[in-house]
Design a protein around this motif. Structure first.
Motif, PDB file in Angstrom:
ATOM      1  N   GLU A 250       0.910  -1.189   0.015  1.00 23.23           N
ATOM      2  CA  GLU A 250      -0.041  -0.102   0.006  1.00 23.23           C
ATOM      3  C   GLU A 250       0.814   1.347  -0.095  1.00 23.23           C
ATOM      4  O   GLU A 250       0.479   2.444   0.440  1.00 23.23           O
ATOM      5  CB  GLU A 250      -0.917   0.162   1.222  1.00 23.23           C
ATOM      6  CG  GLU A 250      -1.974  -1.141   1.000  1.00 23.23           C
ATOM      7  CD  GLU A 250      -2.954  -1.206   2.231  1.00 23.23           C
ATOM      8  OE1 GLU A 250      -3.132  -0.281   3.049  1.00 23.23           O
ATOM      9  OE2 GLU A 250      -3.775  -2.171   2.207  1.00 23.23           O
ATOM     10  N   ASN A 251       1.873   1.385  -0.749  1.00 20.13           N
ATOM     11  CA  ASN A 251       2.765   2.589  -0.887  1.00 20.13           C
ATOM     12  C   ASN A 251       2.417   3.207  -1.993  1.00 20.13           C
ATOM     13  O   ASN A 251       1.987   2.497  -3.025  1.00 20.13           O
ATOM     14  CB  ASN A 251       4.298   1.961  -1.000  1.00 20.13           C
ATOM     15  CG  ASN A 251       4.890   1.356   0.394  1.00 20.13           C
ATOM     16  OD1 ASN A 251       5.244   2.138   1.372  1.00 20.13           O
ATOM     17  ND2 ASN A 251       5.206   0.030   0.194  1.00 20.13           N
ATOM     18  N   SER A 252       2.408   4.565  -1.780  1.00 21.86           N
ATOM     19  CA  SER A 252       1.920   5.327  -3.228  1.00 21.86           C
ATOM     20  C   SER A 252       3.100   5.286  -4.038  1.00 21.86           C
ATOM     21  O   SER A 252       4.340   5.053  -3.820  1.00 21.86           O
ATOM     22  CB  SER A 252       1.683   6.788  -2.577  1.00 21.86           C
ATOM     23  OG  SER A 252       2.999   7.458  -1.970  1.00 21.86           O
ATOM     24  N   THR A 253       2.898   5.933  -5.281  1.00 20.54           N
ATOM     25  CA  THR A 253       4.110   5.882  -6.271  1.00 20.54           C
ATOM     26  C   THR A 253       5.362   7.084  -5.625  1.00 20.54           C
ATOM     27  O   THR A 253       6.272   6.609  -5.755  1.00 20.54           O
ATOM     28  CB  THR A 253       3.437   6.807  -7.545  1.00 20.54           C
ATOM     29  OG1 THR A 253       2.625   5.923  -8.053  1.00 20.54           O
ATOM     30  CG2 THR A 253       4.665   7.206  -8.450  1.00 20.54           C
ATOM     31  N   LYS A 254       4.955   8.110  -4.791  1.00 19.78           N
ATOM     32  CA  LYS A 254       5.745   8.836  -4.199  1.00 19.78           C
ATOM     33  C   LYS A 254       6.655   7.996  -3.183  1.00 19.78           C
ATOM     34  O   LYS A 254       7.723   8.064  -3.233  1.00 19.78           O
ATOM     35  CB  LYS A 254       5.110   9.792  -3.426  1.00 19.78           C
ATOM     36  CG  LYS A 254       6.206  11.132  -3.050  1.00 19.78           C
ATOM     37  CD  LYS A 254       5.306  12.380  -2.420  1.00 19.78           C
ATOM     38  CE  LYS A 254       6.276  13.213  -1.726  1.00 19.78           C
ATOM     39  NZ  LYS A 254       5.792  14.257  -1.125  1.00 19.78           N
ATOM     40  N   GLU A 255       5.829   7.292  -2.416  1.00 21.52           N
ATOM     41  CA  GLU A 255       6.622   6.602  -1.252  1.00 21.52           C
ATOM     42  C   GLU A 255       7.537   5.484  -1.902  1.00 21.52           C
ATOM     43  O   GLU A 255       8.726   5.385  -1.437  1.00 21.52           O
ATOM     44  CB  GLU A 255       5.578   5.807  -0.457  1.00 21.52           C
ATOM     45  CG  GLU A 255       4.674   6.775   0.457  1.00 21.52           C
ATOM     46  CD  GLU A 255       3.674   6.331   1.273  1.00 21.52           C
ATOM     47  OE1 GLU A 255       3.302   6.505   2.078  1.00 21.52           O
ATOM     48  OE2 GLU A 255       3.209   5.372   0.511  1.00 21.52           O
ATOM     49  N   ILE A 256       7.117   5.153  -2.978  1.00 25.75           N
ATOM     50  CA  ILE A 256       7.912   3.800  -3.729  1.00 25.75           C
ATOM     51  C   ILE A 256       9.464   4.580  -4.189  1.00 25.75           C
ATOM     52  O   ILE A 256      10.231   4.008  -4.192  1.00 25.75           O
ATOM     53  CB  ILE A 256       7.255   3.224  -4.939  1.00 25.75           C
ATOM     54  CG1 ILE A 256       6.010   2.398  -4.196  1.00 25.75           C
ATOM     55  CG2 ILE A 256       8.166   2.534  -5.723  1.00 25.75           C
ATOM     56  CD1 ILE A 256       5.079   1.812  -5.270  1.00 25.75           C
TER      57      ILE A 256
ATOM     58  N   GLU B  53      10.756   7.345  -3.182  1.00 30.74           N
ATOM     59  CA  GLU B  53      11.446   7.389  -2.134  1.00 30.74           C
ATOM     60  C   GLU B  53      12.187   6.310  -1.516  1.00 30.74           C
ATOM     61  O   GLU B  53      13.514   6.467  -0.974  1.00 30.74           O
ATOM     62  CB  GLU B  53      10.933   8.249  -1.007  1.00 30.74           C
ATOM     63  CG  GLU B  53      10.314   9.565  -1.454  1.00 30.74           C
ATOM     64  CD  GLU B  53       9.240  10.154  -0.266  1.00 30.74           C
ATOM     65  OE1 GLU B  53       8.985   9.575   0.824  1.00 30.74           O
ATOM     66  OE2 GLU B  53       8.922  11.612  -0.598  1.00 30.74           O
ATOM     67  N   ILE B  54      11.443   5.131  -1.407  1.00 28.31           N
ATOM     68  CA  ILE B  54      12.121   3.954  -0.944  1.00 28.31           C
ATOM     69  C   ILE B  54      13.320   3.606  -1.972  1.00 28.31           C
ATOM     70  O   ILE B  54      14.296   3.095  -1.411  1.00 28.31           O
ATOM     71  CB  ILE B  54      10.993   2.779  -0.829  1.00 28.31           C
ATOM     72  CG1 ILE B  54      10.177   3.084   0.359  1.00 28.31           C
ATOM     73  CG2 ILE B  54      11.573   1.347  -0.473  1.00 28.31           C
ATOM     74  CD1 ILE B  54       8.869   2.508   0.424  1.00 28.31           C
ATOM     75  N   LEU B  55      13.096   3.496  -3.106  1.00 24.29           N
ATOM     76  CA  LEU B  55      13.911   3.143  -4.248  1.00 24.29           C
ATOM     77  C   LEU B  55      15.087   4.035  -4.779  1.00 24.29           C
ATOM     78  O   LEU B  55      15.850   3.643  -5.498  1.00 24.29           O
ATOM     79  CB  LEU B  55      13.349   2.605  -5.348  1.00 24.29           C
ATOM     80  CG  LEU B  55      12.259   1.198  -4.992  1.00 24.29           C
ATOM     81  CD1 LEU B  55      11.530   0.837  -6.283  1.00 24.29           C
ATOM     82  CD2 LEU B  55      12.922  -0.141  -4.378  1.00 24.29           C
ATOM     83  N   SER B  56      14.549   5.299  -4.093  1.00 21.41           N
ATOM     84  CA  SER B  56      15.640   6.533  -4.579  1.00 21.41           C
ATOM     85  C   SER B  56      15.838   6.587  -6.199  1.00 21.41           C
ATOM     86  O   SER B  56      16.610   6.692  -6.679  1.00 21.41           O
ATOM     87  CB  SER B  56      17.054   6.108  -4.067  1.00 21.41           C
ATOM     88  OG  SER B  56      17.022   6.145  -2.826  1.00 21.41           O
ATOM     89  N   ILE B  57      14.424   6.571  -6.747  1.00 21.36           N
ATOM     90  CA  ILE B  57      14.320   7.028  -8.174  1.00 21.36           C
ATOM     91  C   ILE B  57      13.140   7.817  -8.202  1.00 21.36           C
ATOM     92  O   ILE B  57      12.575   8.483  -7.132  1.00 21.36           O
ATOM     93  CB  ILE B  57      13.745   5.693  -8.874  1.00 21.36           C
ATOM     94  CG1 ILE B  57      12.629   4.969  -8.250  1.00 21.36           C
ATOM     95  CG2 ILE B  57      15.120   4.486  -8.801  1.00 21.36           C
ATOM     96  CD1 ILE B  57      11.989   3.657  -8.862  1.00 21.36           C
ATOM     97  N   SER B  58      12.982   8.541  -9.344  1.00 21.87           N
ATOM     98  CA  SER B  58      11.966   9.602  -9.583  1.00 21.87           C
ATOM     99  C   SER B  58      10.809   8.904  -9.869  1.00 21.87           C
ATOM    100  O   SER B  58      10.447   7.887  -9.975  1.00 21.87           O
ATOM    101  CB  SER B  58      12.405  10.225 -10.832  1.00 21.87           C
ATOM    102  OG  SER B  58      12.153   9.450 -12.066  1.00 21.87           O
ATOM    103  N   THR B  59       9.754   9.672  -9.491  1.00 17.31           N
ATOM    104  CA  THR B  59       8.297   8.974  -9.620  1.00 17.31           C
ATOM    105  C   THR B  59       7.986   8.768 -11.055  1.00 17.31           C
ATOM    106  O   THR B  59       7.148   8.103 -11.354  1.00 17.31           O
ATOM    107  CB  THR B  59       7.153  10.251  -9.046  1.00 17.31           C
ATOM    108  OG1 THR B  59       7.591  11.563  -9.736  1.00 17.31           O
ATOM    109  CG2 THR B  59       7.344  10.432  -7.576  1.00 17.31           C
TER     110      THR B  59
END
Length: 212
Positions: free
Chosen positions: A163-169, A171-177
């Motif tokens: 249930e992570n949002s695109t923005k959270e994903i 940030e977690i993976l250190s990539i752009s939205t």
């Protein structure tokens, strides 16, 4: 001969438990004291070491699956048959993963239980027809689709399942939205899904994602 096969039955419904034990006794199996909860079932299996344990999934204290897992950790030779009302793919997948010997539905006639015990005693897996139907038609095709995903795409799918949002994903993976969105688009394409249904698919197949 049947009396050489010891069987434990565990179910928290007294009527079903008594009925099944009585049927097995009539067939001259060595039927142990029945268990009405998972903790009692585990204690009896560890101490009595039955040939076969027939377990319900939903029981107080420990589920049937939890009992089986603990027994497997102890390397017990008892073979396990699940007797349940559940036919959902999450339960079928779990039974398959745990290499349980049999999987039967409670609405099956007793002749199926008798047949299952015979097959399991001879070292063969036996399940209700619905078990194979669910695995072959609902689970296996989705697993094959998931295998087409790259490691990065599988990671993103699992994060969506969390249930992570695109923005959270991102940030977690250190990539752009934008990169996350591109991955989502590729995932939808590979899974052959409508453009707005990835979250629904992930929710429906969450159990599969943990096993691929």
């Amino acid at each position: 001969m049947n009396h050489n096969t010891s069987i434990l039955v565990a179910d928290d419904h007294p009527v079903l438990l008594k009925g099944l034990r009585d049927e097995l006794l009539n067939l001259e199996f060595n039927v142990l004291e029945g268990a009405t909860n998972g903790a009692q079932a585990l204690e009896l299996i560890v101490s009595k070491k039955p040939t076969i344990a027939i377990l319900d999934i939903n029981m107080p204290f420990l589920t049937g699956f939890e009992v089986i897992k603990k027994c497997q950790l102890e390397s017990l030779k008892t073979k396990f048959i699940i007797l349940t009302s559940y036919k959902e793919k999450g339960f079928v997948l779990k039974a398959k993963k745990m290499k349980i010997s049999g999987y039967l539905l409670k609405d099956e006639p007793f002749s199926e239980i008798k047949k299952c015990i015979k097959e399991v005693s001879n070292g063969r897996f036996y399940a209700s027809k619905v078990f194979d139907d669910v695995f072959n038609n609902e689970i296996s095709p989705q697993i094959q689709k998931i295998k087409f995903l790259s490691p990065s795409e599988r990671t993103i799918v699992r994060l969506i399942a969390g249930e992570n949002s695109t923005k959270e994903i991102a940030e977690i993976l250190s990539i752009s939205t934008r990169t996350v969105d591109k991955h989502r688009s590729n995932i939808i394409s590979k899974l052959d899904l409508p453009s707005d249904s990835l979250s629904v698919w992930v929710k429906d197949n969450k159990d599969l994602l943990e096993n691929v």
